[in-house]
Write a protein that holds these residues in place. Structure first.
Motif, PDB file in Angstrom:
ATOM      1  N   VAL A 413       0.834  -1.203   0.000  1.00 27.81           N
ATOM      2  CA  VAL A 413       0.000   0.000   0.000  1.00 27.81           C
ATOM      3  C   VAL A 413       0.870   1.255   0.000  1.00 27.81           C
ATOM      4  CG1 VAL A 413      -1.658   1.335   1.367  1.00 27.81           C
ATOM      5  CG2 VAL A 413      -1.961  -1.133   1.081  1.00 27.81           C
ATOM      6  N   THR A 414       1.968   1.211   0.762  1.00 27.05           N
ATOM      7  CA  THR A 414       2.831   2.392   0.878  1.00 27.05           C
ATOM      8  C   THR A 414       3.647   2.634  -0.387  1.00 27.05           C
ATOM      9  OG1 THR A 414       3.017   1.946   3.248  1.00 27.05           O
ATOM     10  CG2 THR A 414       4.610   3.478   2.294  1.00 27.05           C
ATOM     11  N   SER A 415       4.226   1.558  -0.983  1.00 24.00           N
ATOM     12  CA  SER A 415       5.134   1.720  -2.141  1.00 24.00           C
ATOM     13  C   SER A 415       4.793   0.693  -3.212  1.00 24.00           C
ATOM     14  CB  SER A 415       6.586   1.550  -1.696  1.00 24.00           C
ATOM     15  OG  SER A 415       6.889   2.384  -0.597  1.00 24.00           O
ATOM     16  N   PRO A 416       3.681   0.862  -3.910  1.00 21.57           N
ATOM     17  CA  PRO A 416       3.283  -0.163  -4.888  1.00 21.57           C
ATOM     18  C   PRO A 416       4.246  -0.310  -6.064  1.00 21.57           C
ATOM     19  CG  PRO A 416       1.882   1.782  -5.046  1.00 21.57           C
ATOM     20  CD  PRO A 416       2.714   1.968  -3.828  1.00 21.57           C
ATOM     21  N   ARG A 417       4.910   0.786  -6.462  1.00 24.60           N
ATOM     22  CA  ARG A 417       5.783   0.718  -7.635  1.00 24.60           C
ATOM     23  C   ARG A 417       7.094  -0.011  -7.335  1.00 24.60           C
ATOM     24  NH1 ARG A 417       4.628   3.872 -11.979  1.00 24.60           N
ATOM     25  NH2 ARG A 417       6.833   3.967 -12.522  1.00 24.60           N
ATOM     26  N   ILE A 418       7.510   0.004  -6.076  1.00 23.41           N
ATOM     27  CA  ILE A 418       8.767  -0.673  -5.719  1.00 23.41           C
ATOM     28  C   ILE A 418       8.497  -1.790  -4.717  1.00 23.41           C
ATOM     29  CG2 ILE A 418      10.248   1.317  -6.211  1.00 23.41           C
ATOM     30  CD1 ILE A 418      10.186   1.977  -3.207  1.00 23.41           C
ATOM     31  N   LYS A 420       8.390  -5.053  -4.978  1.00 17.47           N
ATOM     32  CA  LYS A 420       9.313  -6.204  -4.998  1.00 17.47           C
ATOM     33  C   LYS A 420      10.607  -5.862  -4.258  1.00 17.47           C
ATOM     34  CE  LYS A 420      11.318  -7.161  -8.923  1.00 17.47           C
ATOM     35  NZ  LYS A 420      12.769  -6.954  -8.631  1.00 17.47           N
ATOM     36  N   ASP A 421      11.135  -4.671  -4.473  1.00 17.14           N
ATOM     37  CA  ASP A 421      12.379  -4.283  -3.802  1.00 17.14           C
ATOM     38  C   ASP A 421      12.164  -4.120  -2.297  1.00 17.14           C
ATOM     39  OD1 ASP A 421      14.100  -3.680  -6.301  1.00 17.14           O
ATOM     40  OD2 ASP A 421      12.259  -2.583  -6.662  1.00 17.14           O
ATOM     41  N   GLN A 422      10.977  -3.609  -1.924  1.00 19.00           N
ATOM     42  CA  GLN A 422      10.671  -3.491  -0.509  1.00 19.00           C
ATOM     43  C   GLN A 422      10.597  -4.866   0.159  1.00 19.00           C
ATOM     44  OE1 GLN A 422       9.673  -0.355   1.497  1.00 19.00           O
ATOM     45  NE2 GLN A 422      11.230   0.140  -0.040  1.00 19.00           N
ATOM     46  N   LEU A 423      10.011  -5.832  -0.532  1.00 14.63           N
ATOM     47  CA  LEU A 423       9.944  -7.195   0.008  1.00 14.63           C
ATOM     48  C   LEU A 423      11.340  -7.785   0.166  1.00 14.63           C
ATOM     49  CD1 LEU A 423       6.948  -8.722  -2.012  1.00 14.63           C
ATOM     50  CD2 LEU A 423       6.985  -8.151   0.429  1.00 14.63           C
ATOM     51  N   ALA A 424      12.192  -7.575  -0.828  1.00 16.69           N
ATOM     52  CA  ALA A 424      13.560  -8.104  -0.732  1.00 16.69           C
ATOM     53  C   ALA A 424      14.289  -7.466   0.438  1.00 16.69           C
ATOM     54  CB  ALA A 424      14.306  -7.852  -2.040  1.00 16.69           C
ATOM     55  N   GLY A 425      14.094  -6.150   0.640  1.00 18.31           N
ATOM     56  CA  GLY A 425      14.728  -5.487   1.772  1.00 18.31           C
ATOM     57  C   GLY A 425      14.226  -6.017   3.103  1.00 18.31           C
ATOM     58  N   LEU A 426      12.906  -6.212   3.231  1.00 17.26           N
ATOM     59  CA  LEU A 426      12.349  -6.741   4.477  1.00 17.26           C
ATOM     60  C   LEU A 426      12.850  -8.149   4.763  1.00 17.26           C
ATOM     61  CD1 LEU A 426      10.426  -6.528   6.869  1.00 17.26           C
ATOM     62  CD2 LEU A 426       8.567  -7.281   5.356  1.00 17.26           C
TER      63      LEU A 426
END
Length: 508
Positions: A413-418, A420-426
């Motif tokens: 919801v916060t960063s829909p365009r990135i 996948k990268d947010q998931l990898a970081g988490l």
């Protein structure tokens, strides 16, 4: 040296003292000295233990250097010796002679272990090696000639197949067919280097063979033996044959046409290569073959369908996005062939794409009759949806009770365009910080917005507080600008406060 002086003088019937001195480059007094000595006196002088050379006192150092570094030159040894002892009592020439004598006396370990090769058994082995020669004059034009040399290991009978285009699997098979028909049979095994025409991949000596060529070899009835990589000595007979073809058959020759070159090679095989007295066997290869080896070859029977070349193909280079151009359209190839040359042929309404070296079919498409279209097979590319699903599954596996799904939803919801990268970081943060406190997880899941950077600041603040033995307030949320959350700073709020002990400061 003494024997040379005696021989040149020949009891007064040979050269004069002056001529011997000039011939051997030594002083005339030295010549006279040894001419006056008889053989008994010379032997006693040479056996005298007190007789020594000027460099003998450095002998141990030189031997140690040569045993450690067998290929050291005399010049470098002299430089090392000067660095150790200063000026040497002998000339460079004397040192070179002294080192040469030492190298003959010292048994240096070889970089490779060798054993004598027992004479080959008739009909067992054929060594095969491709080669090429540039600058061959054909019809007044310099051309590159590609050839394959076949040598029977026992009789050394040779066959040379030639092509005028780079070899592919089909041409390689056809040249084998020519060679086995020339020999009149098939040996038990053929030895190759690790060319892609035979071996696609090797690991721990486990081979992945070119499927098309392996099929031919199995049908023809012989084993494939591939040498270790970068090891030409393991098939030295054919390596020498490749050089022989280049130097004796092709180098320095001019040909009117390609046909003339092929005829020249056939004539050279029959008139030169296979009738000469071979240096290793001492026999003519043709006569040796007819007498001892022909009867041991297996019959050569191969279905013609295996020898039929595939439909004519053209080559195309895939661009960086993995697309090739064909008749005003673009077609995709798998990732590993991006920016590579591939073979393309059209057959029965389909476009077949294959690897040029191995002949392996790598892709196929139904031909598009329109123009300007891009025909893409999604399996040729990475699937972002699958990557996202894998990351979500990894996060949910680490966080129980639906907390993983909640965090993933907040990131999306916060960063829909990135996302996948947010998931990898988490995922990386969870792996790095190990088990996360349940209270902290509860706080994170209650945030209205969430990014991987925010999670990182929470985790680092919690880690710092835990290291200091304090528990930060997890109820404080980060500000909307994603700056350092208050809870992360509260760990530092106690700095400078008294903890019940008197604190004093000394002036600087």
């Amino acid at each position: 040296m003494i024997h040379k002086i005696k021989a040149l003088h020949d009891q007064g019937r040979g050269l004069s003292v002056r001529a011997i001195s000039r011939e051997l480059g030594i002083a005339r007094n030295t010549v006279r000295k040894y001419l006056r000595l008889n053989e008994m006196a010379i032997s006693q002088a040479q056996e005298d233990p007190s007789r020594s050379k000027r460099l003998d006192e450095y002998r141990d150092f030189l031997i140690h250097q040569l045993k450690t570094y067998p290929r050291l030159s005399a010049i470098k040894l002299a430089r090392r010796l000067r660095e150790k002892v200063g000026e040497l009592p002998a000339s460079e020439r004397s040192l070179r002679r002294y080192v040469r004598a030492l190298k003959e006396q010292i048994a240096n370990g070889q970089t490779r272990y060798y054993e004598p090769v027992v004479d080959a058994v008739p009909g067992v082995q054929c060594q095969v090696d491709p080669g090429e020669l540039r600058g061959v004059m054909i019809a007044g034009v310099e051309r590159v000639v590609y050839f394959v040399v076949f040598v029977l290991a026992c009789s050394r009978l040779m066959y040379v197949g030639v092509r005028f285009q780079p070899l592919d699997t089909e041409a390689f098979i056809q040249l084998h067919d020519e060679a086995f028909r020339y020999f009149g049979g098939v040996p038990e095994e053929c030895v190759y280097d690790q060319t892609k025409l035979v071996v696609i991949h090797e690991r721990y000596r486990e081979l992945t063979l070119n499927q098309r060529f392996h099929q031919y070899a199995t049908t023809a009835g012989y084993r494939i033996h591939a040498c270790e990589g970068y090891d030409p000595e393991s098939k030295g007979k054919v390596e020498a044959g490749v050089k022989y073809v280049k130097q004796d058959a092709l180098y320095g020759e001019c040909f009117e046409s390609e046909t003339a070159l092929c005829q020249h090679l056939q004539g050279w095989l029959e008139a030169v290569a296979n009738v000469r007295k071979h240096g290793a066997t001492g026999r003519q290869p043709r006569a040796h073959f007819e007498a001892d080896e022909r009867a041991h070859l297996r019959p050569y029977i191969v279905a013609q369908s295996l020898l039929q070349a595939r439909p004519d193909h053209e080559t195309r280079r895939a661009d960086k996005t993995g697309l090739i151009s064909w008749k005003a359209n673009q077609y995709s190839v798998p990732l590993r062939w991006q920016r590579a040359q591939v073979g393309v042929c059209e057959q029965e309404g389909h476009l077949h794409i294959h690897d040029l070296e191995s002949g392996e079919r790598i892709a196929g498409h139904v031909l598009c009759l329109e123009k300007g279209r891009t025909i893409k097979n999604n399996h040729h590319y990475r699937d972002p949806a699958q990557r996202i699903a894998d990351l979500e599954a990894a996060i949910c596996q680490q966080l129980p009770d639906g907390q993983g799904e909640t965090l993933c939803h907040l990131l999306k919801v916060t960063s829909p365009r990135i996302y996948k990268d947010q998931l990898a970081g988490l995922r990386d943060l969870l792996n790095r910080h190990g088990p996360v406190d349940a209270e902290l997880l509860q706080t994170l899941t209650q945030q209205p917005r969430l990014t991987a950077s925010t999670v990182q600041r929470y985790l680092e603040a919690w880690q710092q507080a835990r290291d200091r033995g304090r528990a930060p307030d997890t109820n404080t949320t980060p500000d909307p600008e994603d700056r350092m959350p208050v809870s992360a700073l509260q760990a530092y709020a106690q700095v400078g406060r008294s903890s019940g002990q008197e604190v004093t400061h000394e002036s600087a």
